[in-house]
Design a protein around this motif. Structure first.
Motif, PDB file in Angstrom:
ATOM      1  N   CYS A 196      -5.928   2.646 -18.069  1.00  0.00           N
ATOM      2  CA  CYS A 196      -5.010   3.286 -17.116  1.00  0.00           C
ATOM      3  C   CYS A 196      -5.774   4.124 -16.101  1.00  0.00           C
ATOM      4  O   CYS A 196      -5.467   4.097 -14.911  1.00  0.00           O
ATOM      5  N   GLY A 197      -6.760   4.867 -16.576  1.00  0.00           N
ATOM      6  CA  GLY A 197      -7.569   5.666 -15.658  1.00  0.00           C
ATOM      7  C   GLY A 197      -8.342   4.812 -14.672  1.00  0.00           C
ATOM      8  O   GLY A 197      -8.418   5.121 -13.482  1.00  0.00           O
ATOM      9  N   GLY A 198      -8.915   3.718 -15.149  1.00  0.00           N
ATOM     10  CA  GLY A 198      -9.650   2.819 -14.260  1.00  0.00           C
ATOM     11  C   GLY A 198      -8.759   2.146 -13.242  1.00  0.00           C
ATOM     12  O   GLY A 198      -9.112   2.041 -12.054  1.00  0.00           O
ATOM     13  N   ILE A 199      -7.597   1.699 -13.692  1.00  0.00           N
ATOM     14  CA  ILE A 199      -6.668   1.032 -12.780  1.00  0.00           C
ATOM     15  C   ILE A 199      -6.113   2.028 -11.768  1.00  0.00           C
ATOM     16  O   ILE A 199      -5.949   1.700 -10.586  1.00  0.00           O
ATOM     17  N   ALA A 200      -5.822   3.251 -12.212  1.00  0.00           N
ATOM     18  CA  ALA A 200      -5.338   4.275 -11.279  1.00  0.00           C
ATOM     19  C   ALA A 200      -6.396   4.586 -10.222  1.00  0.00           C
ATOM     20  O   ALA A 200      -6.068   4.801  -9.053  1.00  0.00           O
ATOM     21  N   THR A 201      -7.655   4.572 -10.626  1.00  0.00           N
ATOM     22  CA  THR A 201      -8.739   4.779  -9.664  1.00  0.00           C
ATOM     23  C   THR A 201      -8.779   3.633  -8.657  1.00  0.00           C
ATOM     24  O   THR A 201      -8.971   3.858  -7.453  1.00  0.00           O
ATOM     25  N   LEU A 202      -8.600   2.401  -9.141  1.00  0.00           N
ATOM     26  CA  LEU A 202      -8.543   1.252  -8.235  1.00  0.00           C
ATOM     27  C   LEU A 202      -7.397   1.393  -7.243  1.00  0.00           C
ATOM     28  O   LEU A 202      -7.569   1.152  -6.041  1.00  0.00           O
ATOM     29  N   VAL A 203      -6.226   1.795  -7.719  1.00  0.00           N
ATOM     30  CA  VAL A 203      -5.067   1.979  -6.841  1.00  0.00           C
ATOM     31  C   VAL A 203      -5.361   3.055  -5.800  1.00  0.00           C
ATOM     32  O   VAL A 203      -5.069   2.880  -4.614  1.00  0.00           O
ATOM     33  N   LEU A 204      -5.956   4.155  -6.226  1.00  0.00           N
ATOM     34  CA  LEU A 204      -6.270   5.236  -5.299  1.00  0.00           C
ATOM     35  C   LEU A 204      -7.291   4.803  -4.245  1.00  0.00           C
ATOM     36  O   LEU A 204      -7.102   5.028  -3.046  1.00  0.00           O
ATOM     37  N   LEU A 205      -8.362   4.149  -4.680  1.00  0.00           N
ATOM     38  CA  LEU A 205      -9.409   3.746  -3.735  1.00  0.00           C
ATOM     39  C   LEU A 205      -8.927   2.681  -2.758  1.00  0.00           C
ATOM     40  O   LEU A 205      -9.227   2.753  -1.562  1.00  0.00           O
ATOM     41  N   THR A 206      -8.187   1.691  -3.256  1.00  0.00           N
ATOM     42  CA  THR A 206      -7.675   0.666  -2.338  1.00  0.00           C
ATOM     43  C   THR A 206      -6.601   1.245  -1.424  1.00  0.00           C
ATOM     44  O   THR A 206      -6.485   0.828  -0.267  1.00  0.00           O
ATOM     45  N   GLY A 207      -5.846   2.231  -1.914  1.00  0.00           N
ATOM     46  CA  GLY A 207      -4.863   2.891  -1.053  1.00  0.00           C
ATOM     47  C   GLY A 207      -5.532   3.673   0.067  1.00  0.00           C
ATOM     48  O   GLY A 207      -5.086   3.640   1.219  1.00  0.00           O
ATOM     49  N   ILE A 208      -6.601   4.378  -0.265  1.00  0.00           N
ATOM     50  CA  ILE A 208      -7.354   5.109   0.770  1.00  0.00           C
ATOM     51  C   ILE A 208      -7.982   4.135   1.758  1.00  0.00           C
ATOM     52  O   ILE A 208      -7.976   4.365   2.973  1.00  0.00           O
ATOM     53  N   TRP A 209      -8.516   3.020   1.237  1.00  0.00           N
ATOM     54  CA  TRP A 209      -9.104   1.999   2.106  1.00  0.00           C
ATOM     55  C   TRP A 209      -8.060   1.480   3.087  1.00  0.00           C
ATOM     56  O   TRP A 209      -8.306   1.358   4.285  1.00  0.00           O
ATOM     57  N   ARG A 210      -6.858   1.175   2.543  1.00  0.00           N
ATOM     58  CA  ARG A 210      -5.790   0.663   3.405  1.00  0.00           C
ATOM     59  C   ARG A 210      -5.349   1.707   4.414  1.00  0.00           C
ATOM     60  O   ARG A 210      -5.008   1.384   5.553  1.00  0.00           O
ATOM     61  N   LEU A 211      -5.349   2.961   4.011  1.00  0.00           N
ATOM     62  CA  LEU A 211      -4.902   4.029   4.904  1.00  0.00           C
ATOM     63  C   LEU A 211      -5.837   4.183   6.099  1.00  0.00           C
ATOM     64  O   LEU A 211      -5.383   4.254   7.236  1.00  0.00           O
ATOM     65  N   PHE A 212      -7.132   4.205   5.838  1.00  0.00           N
ATOM     66  CA  PHE A 212      -8.074   4.535   6.906  1.00  0.00           C
ATOM     67  C   PHE A 212      -8.739   3.319   7.562  1.00  0.00           C
ATOM     68  O   PHE A 212      -9.116   3.391   8.723  1.00  0.00           O
ATOM     69  N   LEU A 213      -8.915   2.217   6.846  1.00  0.00           N
ATOM     70  CA  LEU A 213      -9.707   1.122   7.399  1.00  0.00           C
ATOM     71  C   LEU A 213      -8.914  -0.135   7.740  1.00  0.00           C
ATOM     72  O   LEU A 213      -9.343  -0.904   8.592  1.00  0.00           O
ATOM     73  N   THR A 214      -7.846  -0.389   7.055  1.00  0.00           N
ATOM     74  CA  THR A 214      -7.021  -1.566   7.356  1.00  0.00           C
ATOM     75  C   THR A 214      -5.562  -1.134   7.374  1.00  0.00           C
ATOM     76  O   THR A 214      -5.255   0.034   7.245  1.00  0.00           O
ATOM     77  N   GLY A 215      -4.681  -2.047   7.511  1.00  0.00           N
ATOM     78  CA  GLY A 215      -3.265  -1.704   7.481  1.00  0.00           C
ATOM     79  C   GLY A 215      -2.752  -1.284   8.846  1.00  0.00           C
ATOM     80  O   GLY A 215      -3.291  -1.661   9.881  1.00  0.00           O
ATOM     81  N   LYS A 216      -1.713  -0.453   8.834  1.00  0.00           N
ATOM     82  CA  LYS A 216      -1.017  -0.109  10.064  1.00  0.00           C
ATOM     83  C   LYS A 216      -1.550   1.137  10.752  1.00  0.00           C
ATOM     84  O   LYS A 216      -1.058   1.519  11.798  1.00  0.00           O
ATOM     85  N   GLY A 217      -2.514   1.783  10.156  1.00  0.00           N
ATOM     86  CA  GLY A 217      -3.093   2.963  10.780  1.00  0.00           C
ATOM     87  C   GLY A 217      -2.520   4.250  10.215  1.00  0.00           C
ATOM     88  O   GLY A 217      -1.425   4.283   9.654  1.00  0.00           O
ATOM     89  N   THR A 218      -3.261   5.317  10.404  1.00  0.00           N
ATOM     90  CA  THR A 218      -2.874   6.600   9.825  1.00  0.00           C
ATOM     91  C   THR A 218      -1.615   7.179  10.462  1.00  0.00           C
ATOM     92  O   THR A 218      -0.848   7.862   9.787  1.00  0.00           O
ATOM     93  N   ASP A 219      -1.390   6.909  11.735  1.00  0.00           N
ATOM     94  CA  ASP A 219      -0.187   7.444  12.390  1.00  0.00           C
ATOM     95  C   ASP A 219       1.077   6.917  11.722  1.00  0.00           C
ATOM     96  O   ASP A 219       2.039   7.659  11.527  1.00  0.00           O
ATOM     97  N   PHE A 220       1.079   5.634  11.394  1.00  0.00           N
ATOM     98  CA  PHE A 220       2.244   5.049  10.727  1.00  0.00           C
ATOM     99  C   PHE A 220       2.467   5.680   9.363  1.00  0.00           C
ATOM    100  O   PHE A 220       3.584   6.070   9.020  1.00  0.00           O
ATOM    101  N   TYR A 221       1.405   5.764   8.563  1.00  0.00           N
ATOM    102  CA  TYR A 221       1.558   6.255   7.191  1.00  0.00           C
ATOM    103  C   TYR A 221       1.863   7.746   7.137  1.00  0.00           C
ATOM    104  O   TYR A 221       2.727   8.179   6.373  1.00  0.00           O
ATOM    105  N   PHE A 222       1.157   8.552   7.928  1.00  0.00           N
ATOM    106  CA  PHE A 222       1.381   9.992   7.869  1.00  0.00           C
ATOM    107  C   PHE A 222       2.730  10.400   8.453  1.00  0.00           C
ATOM    108  O   PHE A 222       3.246  11.469   8.129  1.00  0.00           O
ATOM    109  N   GLY A 223       3.309   9.563   9.291  1.00  0.00           N
ATOM    110  CA  GLY A 223       4.635   9.840   9.833  1.00  0.00           C
ATOM    111  C   GLY A 223       5.762   9.282   8.983  1.00  0.00           C
ATOM    112  O   GLY A 223       6.935   9.463   9.322  1.00  0.00           O
ATOM    113  N   ASN A 224       5.436   8.630   7.875  1.00  0.00           N
ATOM    114  CA  ASN A 224       6.428   7.971   7.037  1.00  0.00           C
ATOM    115  C   ASN A 224       6.725   8.834   5.807  1.00  0.00           C
ATOM    116  O   ASN A 224       5.851   9.070   4.981  1.00  0.00           O
ATOM    117  N   PRO A 225       7.975   9.285   5.627  1.00  0.00           N
ATOM    118  CA  PRO A 225       8.292  10.119   4.466  1.00  0.00           C
ATOM    119  C   PRO A 225       8.163   9.370   3.139  1.00  0.00           C
ATOM    120  O   PRO A 225       7.892   9.984   2.110  1.00  0.00           O
TER     121      PRO A 225
END
Length: 117
Positions: free
Chosen positions: A47-76
């Motif tokens: 669980c700890g390892g998988i949670a780390t994977l979720v966190l790291l891939t989420g950060i990757w998606r937030l800053f490097l791929t995906g819709k950009g930080t403006d979209f995510y930070f403005g989304n409740p």
């Protein structure tokens, strides 16, 4: 192409985290055998390892791929998911500390009892 792979890893990590937590919940009971306690400790480590994977891939998606930080930070909904993830991580600290404390006793093959509370 990298964004798609990171997104799939993120979603597979979320599904894997739910599966590991469900397995941990189903396995936990007061009268665990030695093998079941070891399995529970391994599941908690997973669980700890998988949670780390979720966190790291989420950060990757937030800053490097995906819709950009403006979209995510403005989304409740993003803020709600982040708060729930943080709350789940904080709530899991106590059981994880207990499982790690039991690991020494499990290595010498003694079966520590589990309090009903």
């Amino acid at each position: 192409m990298t964004g798609i792979l990171i997104a799939y890893l993120h979603f597979l990590g979320v599904a894997g985290l739910f599966a590991a937590l469900t397995a941990e919940l189903l396995l936990f009971r007061p009268d665990l055998t030695l093998a079941e306690q070891r399995r529970l400790a391994v599941l908690d480590l997973a669980c700890g390892g998988i949670a780390t994977l979720v966190l790291l891939t989420g950060i990757w998606r937030l800053f490097l791929t995906g819709k950009g930080t403006d979209f995510y930070f403005g989304n409740p909904v993003f803020h709600l998911m982040g708060a729930l993830f943080l709350m789940a991580a904080l709530l899991s600290l106590y059981p994880t500390r207990r499982f790690v404390a039991r690991w020494r006793a499990l290595r010498v093959s003694s079966v520590p009892s589990i309090a009903p509370r």
